[in-house]
Design an enzyme around this catalytic site. Structure first.
Site, PDB file in Angstrom:
ATOM      1  N   GLU A   1       0.816  -1.202   0.000  1.00 28.25           N
ATOM      2  CA  GLU A   1       0.000   0.000   0.000  1.00 28.25           C
ATOM      3  C   GLU A   1       0.856   1.260   0.000  1.00 28.25           C
ATOM      4  OE1 GLU A   1      -2.940  -0.216   3.032  1.00 28.25           O
ATOM      5  OE2 GLU A   1      -4.118   1.420   2.190  1.00 28.25           O
ATOM      6  N   ASP A   2       1.926   1.234   0.766  1.00 25.06           N
ATOM      7  CA  ASP A   2       2.660   2.478   1.012  1.00 25.06           C
ATOM      8  C   ASP A   2       3.959   2.619   0.228  1.00 25.06           C
ATOM      9  OD1 ASP A   2       0.679   2.774   2.836  1.00 25.06           O
ATOM     10  OD2 ASP A   2       1.914   2.264   4.579  1.00 25.06           O
TER      11      ASP A   2
END
Ligand code: MN
Length: 490
Positions: A75-76
Site C-alpha cells: 500500500e505504502d
C-alpha cells in the site's frame, strides 16, 4: 523493535532456512519503507517489525510472520505483489494482498457512528469474510494492536476515532476468534483513550478493592489448594483481575456498586483433563458454599466462540464471595490465543484436541470456518494439510453489498443490482420493479460496488423479460431468469 531482536526471537522457534527467509523479508521491507517515518518519529520499518514480533508471540507460522514484515509494503511503497510472490511465494503474496485489501475496504467505509448497532456486527462479519484466510485477519489484529500501543503519538481527534473503531470492530473480532488476551488489551487501551477519567477512576477503585480483599482471597486460595493436593489432583492456579473495560460495562448495567461484582477477581485452576475439571469443581463446592444460580458449565455447553471452562461463584467461611474458573491446559491455551492456536508450529496438540472435539466447534455460519474444521480434522487424522486450499477462491473476485437493513450479501465482480435482487431471493428478483443504490434510483444493469446499500422495490404483477438476461452477470442469475421465462410460456 529492531531487526536484530526480531531475528533473535525467530531463531528460537524457526529453523535456519525459515530465519533466512525472514531476514530477507526484513531487508526488502526496510528498503521499501526507506525514508518513511512513523508519527512517533522513528523509522517506519519499526512498525512492521513489531507486527511480525507479535505474530511470532502468537506462534503463527513462518508465512504469516514474513507477511507481517511486508504487510504495509504494497500500500505504502513501490513494491509490487508480483515481486513479493517471486521472492516469498504464493502464500505470503496472498496474505499481504489480503491485508492490503482489508485496509482498503475499511477506509472506504463510513464513520463507525453512522452505522446501526446491527450493522456494526455485520462489519465484523464483513471483515472476516474479506479475510477468508484467517491468517489475514490475525495479521490485521497484530497491526491494529501495535497501532494502539503507539497511539499516544497521534493527535487527540485521531486517537479517539481509532480507539472507538478498535473497540467496536477489532475487539469483537478478536473475541469471535476467541483470542482473549488480545481482545482484553485492545479493549483496555481503547477505553483508556475514549474515556480517560472513567478509566483512571475505575482502575483506582479496582486496586483499592483488591487491596482490601487480598487477605480473604489468599485464605480462599489456600483452602482449595489444600484439598486439591490431598486428592492428588495436578493443578496450576492463578488469579485474573477483571479488566477495567469489562468492569465499566458491568457497573453500567448493575449500578455503581463494586461490592455487587463477584468476579472482580477470579481464581483460575488449570488441571490435566476434563474429569479433573469436574472433580475440582466438586471439591470447591465441598468446602465453599456455591451460589447455585451462578454455576456455569461452559465445558458441556461452550460459548459460541468455542470458549470452555467451568465457572462457579462461592462464599468462603470469611463471607468472601469469589469466582473460580476451572479448565484444562488446552482449554486455557485456546481461551487465551483462540484461533491462532490452530497454527501452532511446534505441537499439534491443540489442533488434535479440536479435531477430536475436546475443544468446542467454532461458530459455523462462515465459510472459512467449515474449511478450517475440515483441515483440523485432516490434521487430526494425521494427514498433510495444504493451507493453500483453506482460502476460498471467493476472496479475490467477490464484492460485498448491504441490504437497507444491514445484511451483507456477496456477489461476483461486475454483478448488477438485478443480480443482487436474485441473490437476496428469487421472488424478489422476479418481481423487481425499481432499484436504489445508496438512495439513488438506478437502472437494472447498474453494477454494484463493495459497501453499496442496495434497495429493491418490487411489484406483485412484475415478471422477468428476455432483456433481463443481458442485465445480469452471475451465472446463477441467468438460470433463475430462464426458468421463470419458461414457466411464463407454459
Ligand atoms: Mn500497518
Amino acid at each position: 523493535m529492531s531487526k536484530v531482536k526480531l531475528l533473535a526471537s525467530a531463531r528460537e522457534v524457526f529453523d535456519e532456512r525459515q530465519v533466512i527467509r525472514l531476514e530477507r523479508a526484513v531487508e526488502v521491507a526496510a528498503r521499501a519503507h526507506e525514508g518513511q517515518r512513523r508519527a512517533s518519529g522513528e523509522k517506519y520499518i519499526a512498525h512492521p517489525l513489531a507486527v511480525a514480533e507479535l505474530l511470532m508471540e502468537w506462534r503463527m507460522d513462518i508465512d504469516t510472520v514474513v507477511a507481517g514484515v511486508l504487510h504495509d509494503a504494497l500500500e505504502d511503497t513501490e513494491l509490487e505483489i508480483r515481486e513479493i510472490e517471486e521472492e516469498f511465494g504464493m502464500v505470503v503474496a496472498f496474505l499481504v494482498d489480503g491485508v492490503t485489501k482489508l485496509g482498503i475496504a475499511r477506509s472506504g467505509m463510513r464513520e463507525i457512528d453512522s452505522y446501526l448497532p446491527a450493522t456494526r456486527d455485520n462489519l465484523t462479519k464483513l471483515l472476516i469474510a474479506l479475510g477468508q484466510d484467517i491468517r489475514v485477519v490475525v495479521i490485521k489484529l497484530a497491526d491494529r494492536l501495535h497501532n494502539l500501543r503507539t497511539l499516544k503519538h497521534l493527535p487527540a481527534g485521531k486517537q479517539k476515532k481509532i480507539a472507538k473503531e478498535s473497540l467496536e470492530v477489532f475487539a469483537p473480532l478478536a473475541d469471535k476468534l476467541n483470542m482473549g488476551r488480545v481482545r482484553v488489551e485492545i479493549e483496555e487501551i481503547s477505553f483508556s483513550y475514549i474515556d480517560r477519567a472513567r478509566y483512571e477512576y475505575l482502575k483506582g477503585q479496582s486496586k483499592r478493592y483488591l487491596g482490601r480483599a487480598s487477605g480473604k482471597l489468599a485464605r480462599a486460595r489456600a483452602g482449595i489448594e489444600e484439598v486439591l493436593k490431598r486428592e492428588k489432583i495436578e493443578y496450576e492456579m492463578d488469579g485474573r483481575v477483571k479488566s477495567i473495560y469489562s468492569l465499566h460495562k458491568k457497573l453500567a448495567k448493575t449500578g455503581e456498586n463494586l461490592d455487587a461484582i463477584y468476579d472482580l477477581i477470579a481464581l483460575r485452576i488449570i488441571v490435566e483433563d476434563k474429569t479433573d475439571c469436574y472433580l475440582a469443581l466438586g471439591l470447591i463446592h465441598a468446602i465453599y458454599r456455591p451460589m447455585v444460580a451462578r454455576i456455569k458449565d461452559y465445558i458441556a455447553v461452550p460459548k459460541q466462540n468455542g470458549y470452555q471452562s467451568l465457572h462457579t461463584t462461592v462464599i468462603t467461611p470469611d463471607e468472601y464471595i469469589v469466582e473460580f474458573q476451572v479448565r484444562t491446559r488446552e482449554m486455557h491455551e485456546y481461551a487465551e490465543r483462540g484461533l491462532a492456536a490452530s497454527f501452532h508450529y511446534n505441537e499439534q496438540k491443540l489442533t488434535d484436541a479440536y479435531a477430536q472435539g475436546k475443544i468446542a466447534a467454532m461458530p459455523a455460519n462462515l465459510h472459512w470456518i467449515h474449511d478450517l474444521q475440515k483441515a483440523a480434522a485432516l490434521i487430526g487424522a494425521g494427514e498433510e494439510v495444504d493451507l493453500e486450499k483453506m482460502k476460498l477462491s471467493m476472496f479475490r473476485d467477490r464484492i460485498f453489498v448491504f441490504s437497507p437493513k444491514g445484511d451483507i450479501f456477496d456477489l461476483p465482480e461486475g454483478a448488477t443490482v438485478l443480480d443482487y435482487a436474485y441473490r437476496v431471493h428469487t421472488d424478489i428478483g422476479d418481481t423487481a420493479y425499481a432499484f436504489r443504490v445508496n438512495g439513488k434510483i438506478v437502472k437494472f444493469d447498474e453494477e454494484v460496488k463493495s459497501g453499496d446499500v442496495v434497495e429493491v422495490v418490487t411489484r406483485k404483477d412484475k415478471r422477468p423479460n428476455v432483456d433481463w438476461l443481458g442485465k445480469v452477470k452471475a451465472r446463477g442469475t441467468k438460470g433463475k431468469i430462464r426458468k421463470r421465462l419458461k414457466e411464463g410460456r407454459e
